[in-house]
Design a protein around this motif. Sequence first.
Motif, PDB file in Angstrom:
ATOM      1  N   VAL A  75       0.823  -1.211   0.000  1.00 45.40           N
ATOM      2  CA  VAL A  75       0.000   0.000   0.000  1.00 45.40           C
ATOM      3  C   VAL A  75       0.858   1.262   0.000  1.00 45.40           C
ATOM      4  CG1 VAL A  75      -1.774   1.309   1.224  1.00 45.40           C
ATOM      5  CG2 VAL A  75      -1.888  -1.189   1.180  1.00 45.40           C
ATOM      6  N   ASN A  79       1.508   3.573  -3.327  1.00 49.28           N
ATOM      7  CA  ASN A  79       0.843   4.877  -3.258  1.00 49.28           C
ATOM      8  C   ASN A  79       1.845   6.015  -3.394  1.00 49.28           C
ATOM      9  OD1 ASN A  79      -1.689   3.815  -2.942  1.00 49.28           O
ATOM     10  ND2 ASN A  79      -1.845   4.223  -0.756  1.00 49.28           N
ATOM     11  N   GLU A 159     -14.134   6.867  -0.920  1.00 47.42           N
ATOM     12  CA  GLU A 159     -13.602   5.788  -1.736  1.00 47.42           C
ATOM     13  C   GLU A 159     -12.133   6.050  -2.059  1.00 47.42           C
ATOM     14  OE1 GLU A 159     -16.083   5.465  -5.117  1.00 47.42           O
ATOM     15  OE2 GLU A 159     -17.875   4.870  -3.973  1.00 47.42           O
ATOM     16  N   ARG A 160     -11.379   4.960  -2.240  1.00 45.61           N
ATOM     17  CA  ARG A 160      -9.930   5.073  -2.340  1.00 45.61           C
ATOM     18  C   ARG A 160      -9.478   5.974  -3.489  1.00 45.61           C
ATOM     19  NH1 ARG A 160      -5.353   0.310  -3.437  1.00 45.61           N
ATOM     20  NH2 ARG A 160      -3.566   1.744  -3.334  1.00 45.61           N
ATOM     21  N   TRP A 161      -9.891   5.650  -4.703  1.00 52.52           N
ATOM     22  CA  TRP A 161      -9.306   6.330  -5.855  1.00 52.52           C
ATOM     23  C   TRP A 161      -9.822   7.744  -6.019  1.00 52.52           C
ATOM     24  CZ3 TRP A 161      -4.965   4.504  -7.003  1.00 52.52           C
ATOM     25  CH2 TRP A 161      -4.718   3.138  -6.940  1.00 52.52           C
ATOM     26  N   PHE A 164      -7.818   9.624  -3.493  1.00 54.80           N
ATOM     27  CA  PHE A 164      -6.457   9.784  -3.996  1.00 54.80           C
ATOM     28  C   PHE A 164      -6.413  10.851  -5.089  1.00 54.80           C
ATOM     29  CE2 PHE A 164      -2.412   8.400  -5.875  1.00 54.80           C
ATOM     30  CZ  PHE A 164      -1.682   8.143  -4.723  1.00 54.80           C
ATOM     31  N   THR A 243      -7.362  13.272   4.181  1.00 55.09           N
ATOM     32  CA  THR A 243      -7.894  11.930   4.405  1.00 55.09           C
ATOM     33  C   THR A 243      -7.331  11.239   5.630  1.00 55.09           C
ATOM     34  OG1 THR A 243      -6.193  10.823   3.066  1.00 55.09           O
ATOM     35  CG2 THR A 243      -8.134  11.664   1.903  1.00 55.09           C
ATOM     36  N   ARG A 249      -6.415   2.525   5.213  1.00 55.59           N
ATOM     37  CA  ARG A 249      -5.045   2.982   4.971  1.00 55.59           C
ATOM     38  C   ARG A 249      -4.794   3.099   3.469  1.00 55.59           C
ATOM     39  NH1 ARG A 249      -0.929  -0.355   8.732  1.00 55.59           N
ATOM     40  NH2 ARG A 249       0.382   1.416   8.125  1.00 55.59           N
ATOM     41  N   SER A 250      -5.862   3.259   2.698  1.00 52.10           N
ATOM     42  CA  SER A 250      -5.764   3.134   1.244  1.00 52.10           C
ATOM     43  C   SER A 250      -5.067   4.307   0.578  1.00 52.10           C
ATOM     44  CB  SER A 250      -7.153   2.953   0.632  1.00 52.10           C
ATOM     45  OG  SER A 250      -7.994   4.048   0.950  1.00 52.10           O
ATOM     46  N   THR A 251      -4.971   5.476   1.227  1.00 49.89           N
ATOM     47  CA  THR A 251      -4.260   6.621   0.635  1.00 49.89           C
ATOM     48  C   THR A 251      -3.017   6.989   1.449  1.00 49.89           C
ATOM     49  OG1 THR A 251      -5.625   8.240   1.831  1.00 49.89           O
ATOM     50  CG2 THR A 251      -6.373   7.558  -0.367  1.00 49.89           C
ATOM     51  N   GLU A 252      -2.550   6.068   2.266  1.00 51.46           N
ATOM     52  CA  GLU A 252      -1.401   6.346   3.132  1.00 51.46           C
ATOM     53  C   GLU A 252      -0.121   6.434   2.312  1.00 51.46           C
ATOM     54  OE1 GLU A 252       0.745   4.220   6.971  1.00 51.46           O
ATOM     55  OE2 GLU A 252      -1.419   4.011   6.650  1.00 51.46           O
TER      56      GLU A 252
END
Length: 299
Positions: A75, A79, A159-161, A164, A243, A249-252
């Motif tokens: 991740v 990222n 949402e993740r994307w 991001f 965020t 933790r999707s944009t960490e």
Amino acid sequence: MRARGGGRPMFGEQQRFMLFLVAPAALLLLLFQVVPIAIGANASFRDWALYNPKKAWVGLDHYRAVLSDPAFLEVVLPNTFLFMLVSVTGALLLGLAMALLLNRPFPGQKVVQTVLLVPLMVAPVIAAIMLRWMFNDQFGIVNAVLEGLGLEGQPWLVERWSAFGVILLTDIWLWTPWYTLLLLAGLQSLPREPFEAAEIDGTSTWRVLTHLTVPMLRPVIVVCVVIRAIDAFRTFDIVWTLTGGGPGRSTELFSLYAYVLAFLSLDFGRGSAAAIIGGIIILVVGAVLYRLVDRLARA
């Protein structure tokens, strides 16, 4: 100070004066850069948790733990490198386009130039707060505009994307004026004779851009890309404000990973190990990126 044998002084009056001027900056660098790095490097080899600071020597255990952490490998690093690539490329292209626009005189040029440079005056945290409110899924202005056009609002920061994408949009908006300013200065320093010759020969605008402008701007572009890539790798403020690394933790990014380990999990040893690993990575990436961009610019 004299050389051996009682000869001439090792440093002349001018050299001593220069050392006197440099000494305060060198002292500050030593106290606030070298010493903290040394303390962090020492902590990375110890069991140094802030809630139970035993400081027992554990060798490379923290480094093994970080390098085997699935969150770090699957991740955080992807990222971080994706953020670096898209942010640097997007801001560079937009900055070059704006610099080319501002390099030609037109009515209202000074006003346009002032407006384009406004993001340079905005603190990243303030910009992130502003974008967070704009993309709020309940009362943000972006969803209000979409609903006014008959479209459905989106949960941008859930949402993740999409989250991001908002982070990338914020970073590109903040850094495009920086590229614009430096590339515009580079454009205005280029000699006019090659461009005048190309105009007489009837060379197309695209060929002038690709065969004259960009190759002649190569030194400026290389420096801008390398400096910005290193800075993008350690981006923290806008991601934390927008965020907090979420959803989940999707944009960490890397800086958040080290921060969470050291100051939220209170594991100063493992957080320091993560920071040292990041420093080594960015040194390697910076050197490789410099050679790659320089080679591409020469092609």
